[in-house]
Design a protein around this motif. Sequence first.
Motif, mmCIF file in Angstrom:
data_model
loop_
_atom_site.group_PDB
_atom_site.id
_atom_site.type_symbol
_atom_site.label_atom_id
_atom_site.label_comp_id
_atom_site.label_asym_id
_atom_site.label_seq_id
_atom_site.Cartn_x
_atom_site.Cartn_y
_atom_site.Cartn_z
ATOM 1 N N ASN A 140 0.827 -1.205 0.000
ATOM 2 C CA ASN A 140 0.000 0.000 0.000
ATOM 3 C C ASN A 140 0.863 1.258 0.000
ATOM 4 O OD1 ASN A 140 -2.072 -1.800 0.187
ATOM 5 N ND2 ASN A 140 -2.863 -1.075 2.138
ATOM 6 N N ALA A 141 1.961 1.213 0.759
ATOM 7 C CA ALA A 141 2.863 2.366 0.812
ATOM 8 C C ALA A 141 3.456 2.657 -0.560
ATOM 9 C CB ALA A 141 3.977 2.111 1.827
ATOM 10 N N ALA A 142 3.817 1.604 -1.277
ATOM 11 C CA ALA A 142 4.373 1.791 -2.618
ATOM 12 C C ALA A 142 3.339 2.407 -3.548
ATOM 13 C CB ALA A 142 4.866 0.455 -3.174
ATOM 14 N N ARG A 143 2.110 1.941 -3.451
ATOM 15 C CA ARG A 143 1.076 2.415 -4.369
ATOM 16 C C ARG A 143 0.680 3.859 -4.081
ATOM 17 N NH1 ARG A 143 -3.317 -1.493 -6.462
ATOM 18 N NH2 ARG A 143 -2.930 -0.042 -8.167
ATOM 19 N N VAL A 144 0.590 4.227 -2.804
ATOM 20 C CA VAL A 144 0.234 5.612 -2.509
ATOM 21 C C VAL A 144 1.385 6.545 -2.868
ATOM 22 C CG1 VAL A 144 1.026 5.796 -0.107
ATOM 23 C CG2 VAL A 144 -0.982 7.072 -0.841
ATOM 24 N N THR A 145 2.603 6.034 -2.886
ATOM 25 C CA THR A 145 3.731 6.851 -3.323
ATOM 26 C C THR A 145 3.565 7.254 -4.783
ATOM 27 O OG1 THR A 145 5.203 5.735 -1.752
ATOM 28 C CG2 THR A 145 6.247 6.955 -3.539
ATOM 29 N N VAL A 146 3.012 6.365 -5.590
ATOM 30 C CA VAL A 146 2.758 6.693 -6.995
ATOM 31 C C VAL A 146 1.741 7.830 -7.089
ATOM 32 C CG1 VAL A 146 1.925 5.815 -9.213
ATOM 33 C CG2 VAL A 146 3.347 4.364 -7.750
#
Length: 339
Positions: A218-224
């Motif tokens: 989730n952290a990776a995706r919200v970084t996008v």
Amino acid sequence: MKYLIYLCGLLLLSCGSVSAVEKNEKTFSSEPERVKYLALNYPDQAVAFFKENQGKLLEQSSEQTVSIYSSVLAAASNIGDIKLVEAIVRLLSDTRLTPYSQHFLFTIVNVIGVSYRVNGQFDDAVVTYKCALKLARNNVEKMTSKVNLSIAYRMNNQPAISFQILQSIDEAILSGRRKAGLLVVKGNTAIVLDKPKEAISYFIAARQHYLKGQHHRNAARVTVNLLGAALIARRAEVYEKYRRKLTPAYEAYLPQSDKLYLHWLDLMHDSVKSNIVADGTVNYTKTHVTRLLKEGYTEPVSKLLHSLNVEFLMPEKQKNSLVNTALSSNLAKPWCQDL
């Protein structure tokens, strides 16, 4: 929309690419628990389980039966199987299950609302989410209904109402992944309302909550999402700071749709810094913009192109053709007297 997909745990919507606990193998104490896990992580497998066991399930009448049907409903919604969504709703409304459904009413109606939203039937989604809000039994369910209602209003081109609903949610009752999910929705809404700097703050806070809970995917995706907001706000330094945090290990968490969007953002980053959209970037955008929109990135793509005065790269809006694929109206009527 895949732009929102990592909210699935918060919104009780099943997703194949995001797991609240990132494990490939898991033991279960009961069959309903196993189906719920499959619906959240591997919806195709949950549907396959149902098809293999539907005869046996017809002979059962218990809370476990309702639980399994509810999970399969979420899975069918996620993969867009309209016929199965309607079939499961009919099964859940069977009077034989009425004595066992009380604890599942919110989940059933909420997922029906999600089905409408995913299918682009936003008016039906709004009405259904309002019913789910009435059925909510606790603060978390109320919050879930409000978040879903907010998303439906935003996708129905009513972002101001969407933001008002979000502001009515008491963040103090939330923590961890749920609070992060709310912050993501606020960030997405801020993008629509032309407040990219506020969106950056929301996404950064959401990312911190995800990392604290070790929800790295989730952290990776919200970084996008954060990177898109940074470019819209012309904050190249923010983009560069958080782009470095998407190491190859973190990029591995991203689905192909996010990777496509990320590659496009990398190209647009150069355009933001130079204030000139290179011919290669124009050609790439023309080739891939339709897919980017289909994958759910309409708002950030539109806002970023507009900020660089190349909005002509956005294709003309196409009316949704749902004549042959629309879900029946009032699917939640067995549980919502107002419908």
